[in-house]
Design an enzyme around this catalytic site. Structure first.
Site: not given
Ligand code: GCO
Ligand code: MG
Length: 418
Positions: A175, A224, A324, A351
């Site tokens: 990821y 993740h 997020h 973020e």
């Molecule tokens: C983050 C997230 C994202 C997700 C994504 C899925 O912490 O930014 O894990 O990168 O993977 O939003 O669609």
């Molecule tokens: Mg994440």
């Protein structure tokens, strides 16, 4: 389709009425974004809300246009609580990402309208600022330790104080970093991803980062959802010397009741929550003693109004927020995050995402990160518009996430949490 009108349950303060509700899907940066536009009978008065569930965006569009619009047309846009409860209760079954994103689109659009009517930015409607700006983290990634650190150094030069580090692990399933060829050529699934390899490599990345990046740069990492509780403890302890700002999503949501034991085993702060799709689950996380930073995807729990409740609960429980905010959040959703950040005492970190030029073209007023800081717009509402002609030039397509997630497998072929 004929749109019926559901009557206002009480007299409204002013003769303002919702005249249309529709979802708009667009992919200016290649990622499908969904926003809901709510229009009123007052010329020029409309609102925008984030309803982005990029993996299943067509379902959200149909939900808004075919199920919710007829409930809201004719109603007074100031009754945000009643209208969003109505959108939920009429479906009888609660929650889930499709329902919550649709409701969030409406909720945030109504806050936008409320701000425009009051002549105030949304953060003032929420009680006003308790800080000037939100400090952000951005993502650094690469195939090797050197690549990740070079990427992080670029962010440091741009003034970033918090940086998330992600490095490739062999196989297609890692990821947050580029896919690299597998190192398990004899395994049943040749492009597999191994948790054991990931656990061996990750501490080495952070050791190098601590040696080579300025000492005051805060480091973050997103697992993740891939580890067992014991593996999570092992990783948190292995990372202790590198003073992480937070370690994200060590466990999958199915195992969140094991978070308190992971948290108790190490001083590394745990950030969890982007996979919550109900307000109650988010509240349980905040109260459950397994989380240091709560990081819901605001539209996935139903929008700004429910997220405010979580921010208030977090403040009371000594938990901080880290909403997020990746590229599959629309600029309206990003603005909602910042409105929460600057009005909540529980703020921890935000973020950030650097949107491309096409997103700024479609959504004039999209917030920009400057020296790591995000400031809210001071114009009424969100201070963000949509150019629908431009949006139509970037049509949304089915999400590429499906194809990636279908290949996130262990070397033995078993599917892994994407
Ligand atoms: C983050 C997230 C994202 C997700 C994504 C899925 O912490 O930014 O894990 O990168 O993977 O939003 O669609
Ligand atoms: Mg994440």
């Amino acid at each position: 389709m004929t749109i019926e009108t559901f009557a206002n349950p009480w007299p409204s303060r002013e003769d303002v009425r919702i005249t249309s509700v529709r979802a708009i899907a667009t992919a200016p940066d290649g990622t499908a974004l969904v926003v809901v536009r709510v229009d009123t009978n007052v010329p020029g008065l409309y609102g925008l809300g984030c309803a982005t569930f990029t993996q299943r965006w067509k379902a959200v569009v149909a939900f808004v246009n075919e199920h919710l619009a007829r409930l809201l047309v004719g109603r007074y846009p100031g009754d945000i609580g009643d209208l969003t409860r109505l959108a939920g209760f009429t479906g009888y079954w609660r929650g889930g990402p499709v329902t919550n994103n649709a409701i969030s689109g409406i909720d945030q659009a109504l806050w936008d309208i409320a701000g425009k009517r009051a002549g105030m930015p949304v953060h003032e409607l929420l009680g006003g600022k308790v800080r000037a700006a939100a400090d952000t983290y951005l993502h650094a990634a690469g195939r090797t330790i050197d690549e990740v650190i070079e990427d992080a150094q670029r962010l440091v030069e741009r003034g970033q104080r918090h940086i998330r580090l992600q490095m490739s692990t062999p196989g297609g399933g890692g990821y947050g970093a580029p896919a690299v060829p597998t190192e398990y050529p004899d395994a049943p699934y040749r492009n597999g991803w191994s948790a054991r390899d990931y656990l061996r490599r990750t501490p080495a990345l952070f050791e190098a980062a601590r040696n080579r990046l300025p000492d005051n740069v805060e480091l973050l990492h997103d697992v993740h959802s891939r580890l067992t509780p014991k593996e999570a403890v092992w990783l948190a302890r292995a990372l202790e010397p590198y003073r992480l700002f937070f370690l994200e999503d060590v466990l999958a949501p199915e195992h969140w009741d094991r978070l308190p034991e992971v948290r108790a085993a190490s001083p590394v702060p745990l950030a969890v929550g982007e996979l919550t799709t109900s307000l109650q689950d988010a509240a349980r996380l905040v109260q459950g003693g397994g989380v240091d930073l709560i990081r819901c995807h605001v539209s996935d729990i139903g929008g700004l109004s429910p997220a405010r409740k979580i921010a208030d609960l977090a403040e009371l429980c000594g938990v901080r927020t880290a909403w997020h905010g990746p590229g599959d959040t629309s600029p309206i959703g990003a603005a909602a995050n910042v409105a929460l950040d600057v009005t909540s005492a529980a703020f921890g970190i935000q973020e950030g995402h650097v949107y491309g030029d096409a997103v700024h073209e479609v959504f004039p007023g999209t917030l920009r990160i400057e020296n790591g800081w995000l400031r809210p717009n001071e114009a009424p509402g969100w201070g963000i518009d949509i150019d629908e002609a431009a949006a139509a030039r970037y049509p949304a397509e089915l999400s590429g996430h499906d194809a990636w997630a279908a290949g996130v497998r262990r070397p033995d072929g078993a599917l892994e949490a994407p």
